[in-house]
Design a protein around this motif. Structure first.
Motif, PDB file in Angstrom:
ATOM      1  N   PRO A  57      83.059 -30.564  76.019  1.00  0.00           N
ATOM      2  CA  PRO A  57      82.894 -31.111  74.668  1.00  0.00           C
ATOM      3  C   PRO A  57      83.824 -30.389  73.690  1.00  0.00           C
ATOM      4  O   PRO A  57      84.030 -29.175  73.802  1.00  0.00           O
ATOM      5  N   ARG A  58      84.399 -31.130  72.757  1.00  0.00           N
ATOM      6  CA  ARG A  58      85.340 -30.518  71.808  1.00  0.00           C
ATOM      7  C   ARG A  58      84.671 -29.376  71.065  1.00  0.00           C
ATOM      8  O   ARG A  58      83.514 -29.456  70.646  1.00  0.00           O
ATOM      9  N   LEU A 133      97.509 -21.409  81.662  1.00  0.00           N
ATOM     10  CA  LEU A 133      96.418 -22.255  81.179  1.00  0.00           C
ATOM     11  C   LEU A 133      96.934 -23.178  80.082  1.00  0.00           C
ATOM     12  O   LEU A 133      97.757 -22.771  79.249  1.00  0.00           O
ATOM     13  N   TYR A 134      96.436 -24.414  80.105  1.00  0.00           N
ATOM     14  CA  TYR A 134      96.849 -25.431  79.144  1.00  0.00           C
ATOM     15  C   TYR A 134      95.594 -26.068  78.558  1.00  0.00           C
ATOM     16  O   TYR A 134      94.677 -26.453  79.292  1.00  0.00           O
ATOM     17  N   LEU A 135      95.575 -26.206  77.243  1.00  0.00           N
ATOM     18  CA  LEU A 135      94.402 -26.754  76.560  1.00  0.00           C
ATOM     19  C   LEU A 135      94.853 -27.879  75.636  1.00  0.00           C
ATOM     20  O   LEU A 135      95.773 -27.706  74.832  1.00  0.00           O
ATOM     21  N   THR A 136      94.203 -29.040  75.761  1.00  0.00           N
ATOM     22  CA  THR A 136      94.557 -30.174  74.903  1.00  0.00           C
ATOM     23  C   THR A 136      93.304 -30.934  74.515  1.00  0.00           C
ATOM     24  O   THR A 136      92.258 -30.813  75.176  1.00  0.00           O
ATOM     25  N   ASP A 137      93.414 -31.708  73.452  1.00  0.00           N
ATOM     26  CA  ASP A 137      92.286 -32.517  72.982  1.00  0.00           C
ATOM     27  C   ASP A 137      92.393 -33.942  73.500  1.00  0.00           C
ATOM     28  O   ASP A 137      93.488 -34.508  73.584  1.00  0.00           O
ATOM     29  N   ASP A 138      91.253 -34.510  73.855  1.00  0.00           N
ATOM     30  CA  ASP A 138      91.160 -35.932  74.186  1.00  0.00           C
ATOM     31  C   ASP A 138      90.267 -36.547  73.114  1.00  0.00           C
ATOM     32  O   ASP A 138      89.037 -36.570  73.238  1.00  0.00           O
ATOM     33  N   GLU A 139      90.893 -37.014  72.052  1.00  0.00           N
ATOM     34  CA  GLU A 139      90.131 -37.491  70.897  1.00  0.00           C
ATOM     35  C   GLU A 139      89.304 -38.721  71.226  1.00  0.00           C
ATOM     36  O   GLU A 139      88.211 -38.913  70.676  1.00  0.00           O
ATOM     37  N   ARG A 140      89.812 -39.563  72.142  1.00  0.00           N
ATOM     38  CA  ARG A 140      89.069 -40.786  72.468  1.00  0.00           C
ATOM     39  C   ARG A 140      87.730 -40.471  73.116  1.00  0.00           C
ATOM     40  O   ARG A 140      86.740 -41.178  72.903  1.00  0.00           O
ATOM     41  N   ALA A 141      87.674 -39.409  73.912  1.00  0.00           N
ATOM     42  CA  ALA A 141      86.431 -39.043  74.587  1.00  0.00           C
ATOM     43  C   ALA A 141      85.704 -37.914  73.864  1.00  0.00           C
ATOM     44  O   ALA A 141      84.646 -37.465  74.329  1.00  0.00           O
ATOM     45  N   ASP A 142      86.253 -37.462  72.726  1.00  0.00           N
ATOM     46  CA  ASP A 142      85.695 -36.330  71.985  1.00  0.00           C
ATOM     47  C   ASP A 142      85.519 -35.119  72.913  1.00  0.00           C
ATOM     48  O   ASP A 142      84.483 -34.458  72.909  1.00  0.00           O
ATOM     49  N   GLU A 143      86.562 -34.863  73.692  1.00  0.00           N
ATOM     50  CA  GLU A 143      86.549 -33.753  74.641  1.00  0.00           C
ATOM     51  C   GLU A 143      87.832 -32.939  74.488  1.00  0.00           C
ATOM     52  O   GLU A 143      88.798 -33.378  73.870  1.00  0.00           O
ATOM     53  N   GLU A 144      87.808 -31.754  75.055  1.00  0.00           N
ATOM     54  CA  GLU A 144      89.031 -30.988  75.246  1.00  0.00           C
ATOM     55  C   GLU A 144      89.157 -30.707  76.737  1.00  0.00           C
ATOM     56  O   GLU A 144      88.143 -30.515  77.433  1.00  0.00           O
ATOM     57  N   ILE A 145      90.383 -30.746  77.219  1.00  0.00           N
ATOM     58  CA  ILE A 145      90.626 -30.580  78.648  1.00  0.00           C
ATOM     59  C   ILE A 145      91.415 -29.297  78.862  1.00  0.00           C
ATOM     60  O   ILE A 145      92.443 -29.063  78.215  1.00  0.00           O
ATOM     61  N   LEU A 146      90.904 -28.470  79.762  1.00  0.00           N
ATOM     62  CA  LEU A 146      91.532 -27.205  80.112  1.00  0.00           C
ATOM     63  C   LEU A 146      92.167 -27.332  81.487  1.00  0.00           C
ATOM     64  O   LEU A 146      91.491 -27.699  82.453  1.00  0.00           O
ATOM     65  N   GLY A 147      93.457 -27.055  81.576  1.00  0.00           N
ATOM     66  CA  GLY A 147      94.149 -27.017  82.852  1.00  0.00           C
ATOM     67  C   GLY A 147      94.373 -25.583  83.277  1.00  0.00           C
ATOM     68  O   GLY A 147      94.901 -24.774  82.508  1.00  0.00           O
TER      69      GLY A 147
END
Length: 439
Positions: A57-58, A133-147
């Motif tokens: 979750p964001r 490590l890479y961190l980005t936001d997925d605004e459509r799903a109201d999530e953030e994704i950590l690689g």
């Protein structure tokens, strides 16, 4: 007197470490040696990477706390604060300070989160940390994704559970690199050195004349069938790789490994035609029983000659008897390093450069716990479209259900043929436990 490739490597490495240029160097195992040399031969210097992606979750992830936890993990494990080098043709790892970056990836206006992460990982520089490590936001799903992405030199797929556990623990406890006591760091370094030495000892034994004669006979007819990848159009908006997946009920007791090899043979027959013996690689061997379970000592790549002269029978009892018998014989020599196997096959007359026509990996769902940050478990997600180092790669996760995935290089295989090959793999597996074969 026979001197194995591993023995020759160790002799060269020791000459380097006796000189001033050897300060801070660590030897590499046969499995690591393969990845160092593959990257050295790649015109673009691209590494093989092992990625994991988790959605939260964001607002869950604290980047500062995450950076500290990642660098605590890297400071603990020698292979995570080392850099690969090739010194006078000899691969080695040079120890440096832990320096794991946490990059905030901001999607461009026309990008989604998956596109942004693919772009970031594809820009991986040969210089820098083996873990990033890479961190980005997925605004459509109201999530953030950590690689969490590691160079394959640092670990294999079976080591990822440990990375996830220890990163989550360090994040929970607020640990950073300064929290690792010098005595603990020295103990980890000693354990790593000992594990590598034990593994190299096992690999020297695995390169015995008898083992090389076995692999020469076993792989004499092997010849890669897939053409070299075609240059990719940088302006193309088509992803470089395709993907397919299937989830279905698992057969009672899971799928025996020989049945998976027969399924790969069915795929190879569809992709490359009958009458060939394409090489399929899978991880096995290595990790001597006496060695500590350290990151960086991981499984060897074993080669299966996927004979396509006749169609494999649908396995009802764990694969064909011929495949199972030959596989057990292979496992007795699974410690022979990949480069020694290639040399033995070529010496026996195989027209094989060492390229693989396919890859197979198997995982256990119970060994893949979710990453938990701040008490919140992440949801593992797949980011498709990343480059693959073989024409196709199949991964199977075993548990209450089978999760079967295949990715393929679109510069080598077209989508229709690859999807037919994936369907052949799935058809060749034992029947599921339920009456519904594909739910």
């Amino acid at each position: 007197m026979h001197t194995s490739i591993t023995g020759q490597y160790l002799a060269r490495f020791r000459r380097i470490t006796d000189a001033d240029t050897g300060a801070g160097l660590l030897p590499v195992t046969g499995a690591q040696r393969r990845f160092v040399l593959v990257r050295a031969m790649d015109p673009a210097g691209r590494p093989d990477t092992v990625p994991m992606f988790f959605a939260f979750p964001r607002g869950t992830v604290d980047p500062v706390r995450l950076w500290a936890a990642a660098n605590h993990l890297a400071a603990r494990h020698p292979v995570l604060h080392a850099r690969p080098e090739v010194i006078r043709g000899t691969p080695a790892l040079r120890r440096e300070a832990a320096d794991v970056p946490v990059e905030r990836v901001r999607p461009a206006p026309d990008e989604g989160s998956a596109d942004a992460l693919r772009r970031a990982v594809s820009a991986w520089s040969a210089q820098g940390s083996l873990m990033r490590l890479y961190l980005t936001d997925d605004e459509r799903a109201d999530e953030e994704i950590l690689g969490i992405v590691l160079d394959h030199i640092a670990c294999d797929g079976q080591s990822l559970a440990r990375v996830v556990d220890e990163l989550g623990d360090a994040y929970r406890d607020g640990l950073g690199p300064a929290d690792l006591a010098p005595a603990d760091a020295e103990a980890e370094l000693a354990a790593y050195r000992e594990a590598v030495e034990l593994q190299l000892d096992a690999e020297q034994r695995g390169g015995s004349p008898a083992a090389l004669e076995y692999w020469g006979d076993r792989l004499r007819a092997v010849h890669e069938r897939a053409p070299l990848p075609r240059p990719r159009d940088p302006a193309s908006d088509v992803l470089p790789t395709g993907a397919a997946e299937l989830r279905r009920s698992a057969p009672a007791g899971g799928v025996p490994f020989p049945a998976l090899l027969d399924a790969c043979r069915a795929t190879a027959r569809v992709l490359y035609g009958p009458g060939h013996v394409p090489p399929i690689g899978y991880p096995w061997g290595g990790r001597p029983a006496a060695a500590a379970q350290v990151l960086g000592c991981f499984l060897n790549t074993v080669v299966f000659p996927a004979r396509t002269h006749d169609a494999p029978q649908l396995p009802e009892n764990g694969g064909s008897e011929t495949t199972a018998t030959a596989w057990w014989d292979d496992l007795d020599r699974a410690d022979t390093p990949f480069d020694e196997v290639v040399h033995a096959a070529r010496s026996a007359g195989a027209r094989w450069t060492g390229r693989l026509d396919g890859l197979l990996t198997v995982d256990d769902a119970r060994r893949r716990p979710p990453l938990t940050l701040g008490g919140v478990p992440g949801r593992e997600v797949h980011i498709d479209g990343r480059p693959v180092r073989a024409p196709f790669a199949v991964s199977l996760t075993q548990g209450p259900e089978l999760h079967i995935r295949m990715v393929w290089d679109r510069s080598v295989l077209d989508d229709e043929a690859a999807e037919d090959g994936f369907a052949a793999f799935c058809r060749a597996l034992p029947a599921p436990a339920s009456a519904d074969p594909a739910h």
